[in-house]
Write an enzyme that holds these catalytic residues in place. Structure first.
Site, PDB file in Angstrom:
ATOM      1  N   SER A 153      -2.525  -2.156  -5.491  1.00  0.00           N
ATOM      2  CA  SER A 153      -2.022  -1.075  -4.463  1.00  0.00           C
ATOM      3  C   SER A 153      -1.697  -1.254  -3.218  1.00  0.00           C
ATOM      4  CB  SER A 153      -3.555  -0.336  -4.239  1.00  0.00           C
ATOM      5  OG  SER A 153      -4.693  -1.282  -4.010  1.00  0.00           O
ATOM      6  N   ASP A 394     -13.001   1.247   4.354  1.00  0.00           N
ATOM      7  CA  ASP A 394     -11.749   0.442   3.586  1.00  0.00           C
ATOM      8  C   ASP A 394     -11.124  -0.533   4.541  1.00  0.00           C
ATOM      9  OD1 ASP A 394      -9.898  -0.612   2.198  1.00  0.00           O
ATOM     10  OD2 ASP A 394      -9.199   1.555   1.342  1.00  0.00           O
ATOM     11  N   HIS A 397      -7.074  -1.708   2.318  1.00  0.00           N
ATOM     12  CA  HIS A 397      -5.725  -0.842   2.640  1.00  0.00           C
ATOM     13  C   HIS A 397      -5.502  -0.708   3.933  1.00  0.00           C
ATOM     14  CE1 HIS A 397      -7.242  -0.460  -1.493  1.00  0.00           C
ATOM     15  NE2 HIS A 397      -6.036  -0.495  -2.016  1.00  0.00           N
TER      16      HIS A 397
END
Length: 432
Positions: A153, A394, A397
C-alpha cells in the site's frame, strides 16, 4: 516601327503581389486537403506510416524530447541528502479537489486534518537541485509505454500520487482509471501510455496476494515462487519495486523454500534475502535492458514512537505538524539490516537496477502520515477512535498531497536522465 505597350510600375507591383497571394492560397489549400485526407484511417499513406487503422498499432515519428542541462542530475549529485524547505508557492503540486482519483485513505484534509503545512515542504538536495516536475514531458517519455509500481500500500500511494501529478494536464475525457485486481491501471489515451500498480506486498508470492482481501491470521510467503506475479511484469517498460513493511510484522515469518515446499519459520532478514534473490534471478534472466528500466524503492520509514525525536514523550506521529530538522536523526522504523541486504542483492545483479533511496529524507517527515485522518480496515476512523491516537493513529501511510510526491519527483529526475543517456547511446553507439 513596332510599339511595345508596358504596364506602369505601380500596376506591375500590384499584379506581382496578387500572383504571390494566389500561389500561397493554392499551396495552403493543397496542404489542407492532404492533412484532412491523412486524418482518415483509410488513407493508404497513413496505413504505411501507422501500420493500419488500429490506433494502438500506430508508430508516429516524433522529435526527441528536449531536456535542458538544468533538468539533468549533475555528476556526483546525491539527491537523497539534503533538507526540507517550506515552499507554499510551488507546493503542493495538486490538491485533493483537483484529483478525483484519490482514495479516502490518503485525503487527510478532507477527512478532518486541521493543519495543511505538510503539503508545502520541498526537498532540497545539498549539492544540486531537484528538477521541477513536468507532467507533459514525462507523458511524452511514456508515450506507447507501460510504467508499473509493484509492492504494497505504500507503493500504491506512490502510484496514486503520480496519477494526480499527471492528470492535471490531461482532459478528463482522455484518461481513465480501471481497477482490475491485483492491478490499478491509469491510461492517458492521447499518449497511449499506462501507469499501473500491482499488489505484491512481498514481491514473491504469498497467501496475502489477494488485493481486496489480504488480511490473514497467519502470513505465509513462498520465498522461491514468483512466476505468477512476473507474468504481469514481462512487457512493462519501466518497473518500480518496493517491499518492506509487510516483512516487519514479527521477527519471524512462516515460509516455504525449495522442494518439497515444507512450511518453516524463518528469521525475517533471512526470508527477505531469499525472496530478493528469487526476484534478482528473474531480473537477470528476464529484463531486456535495451527497452526496459528497473528501479527499487528503499524502505518507507514509520514514526510510531515520539520519544525518538522528543525525549521523554509517549506519543507517535499524531499532532505532528513540521519535519525533523536534525540531519543526524535516525529512527528505529527503518531496519538497517534489511537495507544492507537490499544493497547487496542489487550490487550483485548483472542487470542495472537503480536504487531510489528515499528512506532518510522520509525519516524527517514525522508530520506527513495520515495519523487519525485516514482509514482502518477500509473505513474512516470514528470520532471515538480519533480521540485515541495512541491505538489508532496510522504512522505508516502518507497523506496526499505530501511526501510521496517528492519520491515521484526523484523518480522523474532519474527517468529524465535515463532517457537522455539512452538517446546519446543510440546516436553514438560504441565501436565494434
Amino acid at each position: 516601327m513596332i510599339t511595345t505597350h508596358t504596364t506602369p510600375w505601380p500596376n506591375r507591383q500590384i499584379h506581382l503581389l496578387f500572383s504571390i497571394a494566389l500561389s500561397s492560397l493554392l499551396v495552403l489549400g493543397t496542404v489542407r486537403i492532404i492533412l484532412d485526407e491523412m486524418k482518415s484511417d483509410s488513407n493508404p499513406f497513413l496505413k504505411l506510416v501507422y501500420g493500419g487503422g488500429n490506433r494502438h498499432n500506430k508508430v508516429i515519428m516524433r522529435m526527441p524530447i528536449n531536456i535542458s542541462k538544468d533538468e539533468l542530475i549533475e555528476e556526483g549529485c546525491n539527491l537523497f541528502e539534503g533538507k526540507w524547505v517550506l515552499d507554499n508557492i510551488s507546493y503542493p503540486l495538486y490538491t485533493e479537489e483537483s484529483c478525483p482519483t484519490l482514495v479516502k485513505q490518503v485525503t487527510c484534509q478532507k477527512n478532518g486534518r486541521p493543519d495543511s503545512l505538510y503539503k508545502n515542504w520541498r526537498w532540497q538536495p545539498n549539492s544540486c537541485n531537484l528538477p521541477r516536475f513536468n507532467a507533459l514531458k514525462l507523458l511524452e517519455i511514456l508515450r506507447d509505454k507501460r510504467m508499473m509500481f509493484v509492492g504494497d500500500s505504500i507503493q500504491r500511494g506512490m502510484f496514486d500520487s503520480l496519477v494526480c501529478m499527471l492528470q492535471s494536464v490531461i482532459p478528463r475525457e482522455k484518461m481513465s482509471l480501471k481497477r482490475i485486481p491485483p492491478r490499478k491501471i491509469f491510461i492517458a489515451e492521447e499518449f497511449n501510455a499506462s501507469i499501473e500498480y500491482f499488489w505484491a506486498p512481498f514481491i514473491v508470492e504469498s497467501n496475502s496476494d489477494n488485493a481486496l482481501n489480504h488480511t490473514v491470521k497467519k502470513r505465509l510467503v513462498r520465498l522461491d515462487s514468483i512466476s505468477n506475479h512476473s507474468k504481469q511484469w514481462e512487457d512493462v517498460d519501466i518497473l518500480i519495486f518496493e517491499s518492506y513493511i509487510w516483512w516487519m510484522y514479527k521477527p519471524q515469518i512462516n515460509a516455504t523454500y525449495g522442494y518439497p515446499p515444507n512450511v518453516q519459520e524463518y528469521n525475517v532478514t533471512t526470508a527477505y534475502r531469499l525472496a530478493l534473490e528469487t526476484w534478482a534471478d528473474w531480473i537477470n534472466t528476464s529484463i531486456n535492458e535495451s527497452r526496459q528500466k528497473v528501479y527499487f524503492m528503499s524502505m518507507s520509514p514509520t514514526h510510531l514512537w515520539s520519544w525518538e525525536w522528543m525525549h521523554g514523550s509517549d506519543g507517535n506521529c499524531f499532532n505532528e505538524s513540521s519535519p525533523i530538522h536534525d540531519n543526524l536523526y535516525r529512527g528505529t522504523g527503518s531496519n538497517i539490516e534489511i537495507m544492507e541486504i537490499l544493497r547487496n542483492v542489487l550490487g550483485n545483479l548483472k542487470t542495472d537496477v537503480t536504487l531510489l533511496n528515499i528512506t532518510q529524507l522520509s525519516e524527517y517527515r514525522k508530520d506527513g502520515h495520515t495519523s487519525v485522518y485516514g482509514e482502518s480496515r477500509g473505513k474512516l476512523l470514528t470520532k471515538e477512535q480519533r480521540l485515541d491516537p495512541k491505538n489508532f493513529a496510522d504512522c505508516i501511510h502518507w497523506c496526499l498531497p505530501g511526501v510521496p510526491d517528492i519520491w515521484n519527483e526523484i523518480l522523474y529526475a532519474h527517468v529524465l536522465k535515463d532517457y537522455h543517456l539512452k538517446r546519446i547511446k543510440k546516436h553514438n553507439p560504441p565501436p565494434f
